[in-house]
Design an enzyme around this catalytic site. Structure first.
Site, PDB file in Angstrom:
ATOM      1  N   GLY A 188     -29.131 -75.385 -53.720  1.00  0.00           N
ATOM      2  CA  GLY A 188     -28.634 -75.131 -52.374  1.00  0.00           C
ATOM      3  C   GLY A 188     -29.286 -73.900 -51.787  1.00  0.00           C
ATOM      4  O   GLY A 188     -29.342 -72.852 -52.443  1.00  0.00           O
ATOM      5  N   ASP A 194     -11.786 -70.442 -43.003  1.00  0.00           N
ATOM      6  CA  ASP A 194     -12.577 -71.419 -43.741  1.00  0.00           C
ATOM      7  C   ASP A 194     -11.855 -72.730 -43.995  1.00  0.00           C
ATOM      8  O   ASP A 194     -12.494 -73.734 -44.306  1.00  0.00           O
ATOM      9  CB  ASP A 194     -13.007 -70.825 -45.092  1.00  0.00           C
ATOM     10  CG  ASP A 194     -14.156 -69.840 -44.961  1.00  0.00           C
ATOM     11  OD1 ASP A 194     -14.607 -69.599 -43.826  1.00  0.00           O
ATOM     12  OD2 ASP A 194     -14.603 -69.306 -45.995  1.00  0.00           O
ATOM     13  N   GLY A 252     -22.092 -75.647 -50.799  1.00  0.00           N
ATOM     14  CA  GLY A 252     -21.049 -75.755 -49.784  1.00  0.00           C
ATOM     15  C   GLY A 252     -19.671 -75.403 -50.302  1.00  0.00           C
ATOM     16  O   GLY A 252     -19.508 -74.935 -51.434  1.00  0.00           O
ATOM     17  N   HIS A 268     -36.703 -45.742 -28.223  1.00  0.00           N
ATOM     18  CA  HIS A 268     -37.946 -45.677 -28.993  1.00  0.00           C
ATOM     19  C   HIS A 268     -37.940 -44.441 -29.889  1.00  0.00           C
ATOM     20  O   HIS A 268     -37.527 -43.373 -29.456  1.00  0.00           O
ATOM     21  CB  HIS A 268     -39.148 -45.609 -28.034  1.00  0.00           C
ATOM     22  CG  HIS A 268     -40.455 -45.435 -28.723  1.00  0.00           C
ATOM     23  ND1 HIS A 268     -41.111 -46.486 -29.326  1.00  0.00           N
ATOM     24  CD2 HIS A 268     -41.224 -44.332 -28.931  1.00  0.00           C
ATOM     25  CE1 HIS A 268     -42.235 -46.030 -29.863  1.00  0.00           C
ATOM     26  NE2 HIS A 268     -42.328 -44.726 -29.639  1.00  0.00           N
TER      27      HIS A 268
END
Length: 465
Positions: free
Chosen positions: A181, A311, A271, A444
């Site tokens: 994976g 999740d 997964g 910068h």
């Protein structure tokens, strides 16, 4: 056992659950969290945070290997994997204690055990088969998270075949490793172990690594990893794992041909599976699709008064997405003005070397959706700060709607891009156009100048390349 009453009960104390509890408390609600293992969830204890501690050690190892280019020299440089792991675990422990403190500070009740819905507005808490508490609440939020997916014939054993959990606490440094994976988790571990000297092979079933990223980012990442010595197979599947003493032989199939790869350890990174079992969903209106709970834009399930976040619901499966969903969910419950989550504004980060970060649509996805696209790129090899850092590989890519000038997506690979991506995340949230981004002044010398130049390049105005 006397029933305890709350305004909101949250099942799971991960980055979605504990944040939801804090926000509920801020809004004057009486909140409770039920957590069976660790406050902070997988992310804090076994995922996001400790893996970054490991990757920091690997990054230092890489810098030490290039001391001569910075004018330094050192002899007999070595590492102690036990100490590297110990530091990682200490970082996780510190943050776990921090979440415990946040619960106390916000007067959130924490119940140690597994929560299960037992009826409308009812939650039973058990620990080791024994009852802990009976809770009631008008609102119940499921934030039970997910666990690593395993495939038939490729089951992990914790010794030779690992999930992310075992990969984080190796007892010894493997000389060779197969990662199955190539998503964020797989490539982070591949990067960690390669930087510490392991021979690493990656197998990906799709046609490119990091498949959710822009195709140009995936290609650049593969080139960088292979230059570091990784072996990468795409369009390939692992059919079988044969275990022997301190080694595993994997049978891989690609293009109709098979070959065997023998390594000391295997990491499965294929997964996740939502934690929806044994939490009392049977007989409710909560719908589950392929182990993940279906919700609407306000995180409401099909059962009145029951919500789900993180999740255990849909992608992207990221800690910061879970936390944001927790806030939206609770604010909606409280009747506070809030907005549904636009997943295209959620940055994704992969902390391998080189780092990868993105937000919004890839160039291919934008075209698929019918946009007339303007894309720009700026390489870090033309960025003064990157050159000074000694890390000038990679680039920044921007994707704009040619008709409206809206920033559709941004994609980066290179030094510290996981810190820089939020600039474009804010731009996506504010629906910024190229004109507004061109008017922004980038300091910068910084790596962020590459962001401004990538915007200019999309419109043929690049200055420094």
């Amino acid at each position: 056992m006397a029933e305890q009453s709350f305004d909101v009960v949250i099942l799971g104390g991960g980055p979605g659950g504990y944040v939801a509890a804090i926000r509920a408390s801020q809004l004057g609600m009486k909140a409770a969290v039920v957590e069976r293992e660790h406050l902070g969830g997988i992310c804090l204890n076994w995922g996001c945070i400790p893996t970054k501690a490991l990757l920091r050690s690997a990054e230092i190892g890489h810098i030490l290997s290039e001391l001569d280019s910075f004018g330094f020299s050192a002899k007999d440089i070595s590492f102690d994997i036990e100490k590297i792991v110990k530091r990682s675990r200490a970082v996780a422990k510190r943050l776990n204690q921090g979440v415990t403190g946040l619960m106390k500070k916000n007067k959130v009740a924490v119940f140690d055990g597994t929560g299960r819905l037992t009826g409308p507005g009812k939650v039973a808490v058990e620990k080791d088969g024994k009852p802990v508490a009976e809770l009631s609440a008008k609102h119940i939020v499921i934030a039970t998270g997910a666990r690593a997916r395993t495939l038939p014939g490729l089951e992990h054993d914790g010794e030779l075949v690992w999930t992310y959990k075992e990969a984080m606490v190796p007892k010894a440094m493997p000389k060779s490793l197969l990662v199955v994976g190539s998503g964020a988790i797989g490539m982070e571990f591949a990067s960690f172990y390669r930087d510490l000297g392991a021979e690493v092979t990656v197998v990906e079933v799709l046609d490119r690594i990091l498949p959710v990223e822009d195709e140009e980012i995936s290609a650049a990442a593969r080139k960088a990893f292979e230059k570091q010595g990784m072996t990468i197979h795409t369009g390939a599947t692992v059919k079988e794992l044969k275990k022997a003493k301190n080694k595993v032989t994997a049978t891989m199939e690609a293009g109709g041909k098979t070959q065997e790869i023998t390594v000391e350890r295997v990491i499965l990174a294929v997964g996740i599976v939502g934690n929806v079992e044994d939490i009392g969903l049977d007989g409710t209106g909560v719908k589950v699709d392929r182990t993940h709970i279906e919700v609407n834009e306000w995180l409401e399930t099909g059962e009145k008064g029951v919500y789900a976040i993180g999740d255990v619901v849909g992608p992207p499966w990221l800690a910061h997405k879970a936390s944001h969903e927790g806030v939206i969910c609770v604010e909606h419950i409280a009747g506070v003005e809030t907005h549904p989550l636009d997943v295209t504004t959620i940055p994704g980060c992969t902390y391998c070397r080189p780092q990868i970060a993105s937000v919004g649509l890839t160039e291919a996805k934008a075209k698929e959706q019918g946009y007339d696209v303007k894309a720009g790129k700026f390489p870090f090899l033309a960025n003064g700060k990157a050159i000074a850092l000694g890390d000038d590989s990679g680039f920044v890519k921007t994707v704009f709607d040619a008709k409206t000038g809206e920033l559709l997506g941004a994609h980066m690979i290179g030094p510290e891009v996981t810190e820089m991506i939020q600039g474009f995340g804010i731009a996506r949230t504010l629906e910024s156009t190229e004109a507004e981004l061109m008017q922004a002044v980038f300091p910068h010398p910084t790596l962020s100048e590459a962001m401004g130049e990538a915007v200019l390049d999309a419109y043929g105005r690049v200055l420094h390349f």
